[in-house]
Design a protein around this motif. Structure first.
Motif, short mmCIF file in Angstrom:
data_model
loop_
_atom_site.label_atom_id
_atom_site.label_comp_id
_atom_site.label_asym_id
_atom_site.label_seq_id
_atom_site.Cartn_x
_atom_site.Cartn_y
_atom_site.Cartn_z
N ILE A 267 0.97 -1.20 -0.18
CA ILE A 267 0.04 -0.04 -0.07
C ILE A 267 0.82 1.24 0.04
N ARG A 268 1.90 1.22 0.77
CA ARG A 268 2.83 2.38 0.86
C ARG A 268 3.34 2.86 -0.53
N SER A 269 3.76 1.93 -1.23
CA SER A 269 4.37 2.21 -2.52
C SER A 269 3.46 3.03 -3.55
N GLN A 270 1.99 2.73 -3.30
CA GLN A 270 1.23 3.45 -4.08
C GLN A 270 1.04 4.85 -3.67
N TYR A 271 1.42 5.33 -2.45
CA TYR A 271 1.43 6.55 -1.76
C TYR A 271 2.58 7.39 -1.49
N ARG A 272 3.74 6.75 -2.01
CA ARG A 272 4.99 7.17 -1.58
C ARG A 272 5.18 8.94 -1.45
N TYR A 273 4.55 9.43 -2.46
CA TYR A 273 4.56 10.99 -2.44
C TYR A 273 4.30 11.68 -1.06
N PHE A 274 3.39 10.87 -0.37
CA PHE A 274 2.93 11.62 0.82
C PHE A 274 3.98 11.53 1.87
N GLU A 275 5.14 10.38 1.58
CA GLU A 275 6.19 10.48 2.42
C GLU A 275 7.47 11.11 2.20
N THR A 276 7.17 11.71 1.29
CA THR A 276 8.36 12.77 0.66
C THR A 276 7.82 14.02 0.64
N THR A 277 7.24 14.34 -0.61
CA THR A 277 7.06 15.81 -0.93
C THR A 277 5.71 16.30 -0.74
N HIS A 278 4.87 15.45 -0.13
CA HIS A 278 3.59 15.89 0.25
C HIS A 278 2.88 15.52 1.63
N VAL A 279 4.03 15.58 2.39
CA VAL A 279 3.57 15.46 3.86
C VAL A 279 2.25 16.31 4.34
N GLY A 280 2.34 17.94 3.76
CA GLY A 280 1.38 18.68 4.28
C GLY A 280 -0.02 18.29 3.93
N LEU A 281 -0.11 17.82 2.67
CA LEU A 281 -1.38 17.20 1.82
C LEU A 281 -1.66 16.06 2.86
N LEU A 282 -0.87 15.25 3.27
CA LEU A 282 -1.24 14.34 3.91
C LEU A 282 -2.13 14.74 5.26
N ARG A 283 -1.14 15.48 5.92
CA ARG A 283 -1.76 16.03 7.26
C ARG A 283 -3.03 16.66 7.18
N LYS A 284 -3.36 17.51 6.03
CA LYS A 284 -4.69 18.04 5.85
C LYS A 284 -5.48 16.97 5.41
N ALA A 285 -5.25 15.95 5.08
CA ALA A 285 -6.35 14.85 4.52
C ALA A 285 -6.63 14.37 5.99
N LEU A 286 -5.66 14.04 6.62
CA LEU A 286 -6.00 13.26 7.99
C LEU A 286 -6.80 14.25 8.89
N SER A 287 -6.47 15.56 8.79
CA SER A 287 -7.17 16.68 9.64
C SER A 287 -8.70 16.28 9.28
N GLY A 288 -9.20 16.08 8.24
CA GLY A 288 -10.45 16.19 7.49
C GLY A 288 -11.22 14.77 8.40
N LEU A 289 -10.40 14.03 8.77
CA LEU A 289 -11.19 12.90 9.17
C LEU A 289 -11.52 12.84 10.88
N ALA A 290 -11.13 14.21 11.47
CA ALA A 290 -11.32 14.52 12.82
C ALA A 290 -12.66 14.13 13.24
N ARG A 291 -13.61 14.61 12.54
CA ARG A 291 -14.99 14.55 12.89
C ARG A 291 -15.47 12.95 13.07
N LEU A 292 -14.68 12.17 12.32
CA LEU A 292 -15.26 10.77 12.31
C LEU A 292 -14.36 10.05 13.29
N GLN A 293 -13.10 10.38 13.45
CA GLN A 293 -12.02 9.77 14.23
C GLN A 293 -11.77 10.21 15.57
N GLY A 294 -12.13 11.38 15.53
CA GLY A 294 -11.85 12.39 17.05
C GLY A 294 -10.41 12.99 16.78
N LYS A 295 -10.15 14.08 17.70
CA LYS A 295 -8.76 14.95 17.24
C LYS A 295 -7.86 14.19 17.91
N ALA A 296 -8.03 13.44 19.24
CA ALA A 296 -6.82 12.57 19.62
C ALA A 296 -6.17 11.60 18.34
#
Length: 123
Positions: free
Chosen positions: A1-30
């Motif tokens: 799975i990770r190889s499909q999204y390698r860019y999140f681990e390198t150049t797009h960590v900020g985009l990953l953080r933003k996408a994860l933040s969008g899940l706070a309502r479903l998953q909780g802030k913690a």
């Protein structure tokens, strides 16, 4: 799975953080804070495992309960993986297909999607 999204681990960590933040309502802030910490520290296997366990697997299970019969859902199993490498996922998928008949989900239906009928046409 990770190889499909390698860019999140390198150049797009900020985009990953933003996408994860969008899940706070479903998953909780913690939980989102935990995911951010994994990403910030480069603990990618931990992040993927937590996303699968806490977000994707429950969402898939809920979808399966809605789409498939209760008998098909009752036959779901947990698969323990040694790591998150593509080879490990490939081996696990092959073993699941060998152990379970995917067509069983469609029994009672006249056709199984993706099969070829006796006339040679694809369903």
């Amino acid at each position: 799975i990770r190889s499909q999204y390698r860019y999140f681990e390198t150049t797009h960590v900020g985009l990953l953080r933003k996408a994860l933040s969008g899940l706070a309502r479903l998953q909780g802030k913690a939980r989102v804070a935990e995911w951010h910490a994994h990403a910030d520290a480069g603990r990618w296997d931990d992040l993927v495992e937590s996303l699968l366990v806490h977000h994707y697997d429950p969402a898939y299970r809920k979808s399966a309960e809605t789409f498939y019969s209760s008998a098909a859902v009752a036959s779901t199993a947990t698969v323990e993986l040694a790591d998150t490498s593509d080879a490990t996922y490939h081996d696990a998928a092959r073993n699941l297909l060998r152990e379970h008949d995917p067509a069983a989900l469609y029994r009672g239906s006249a056709e199984v999607p993706g099969t070829v009928t006796s006339s040679g046409s694809s369903c």
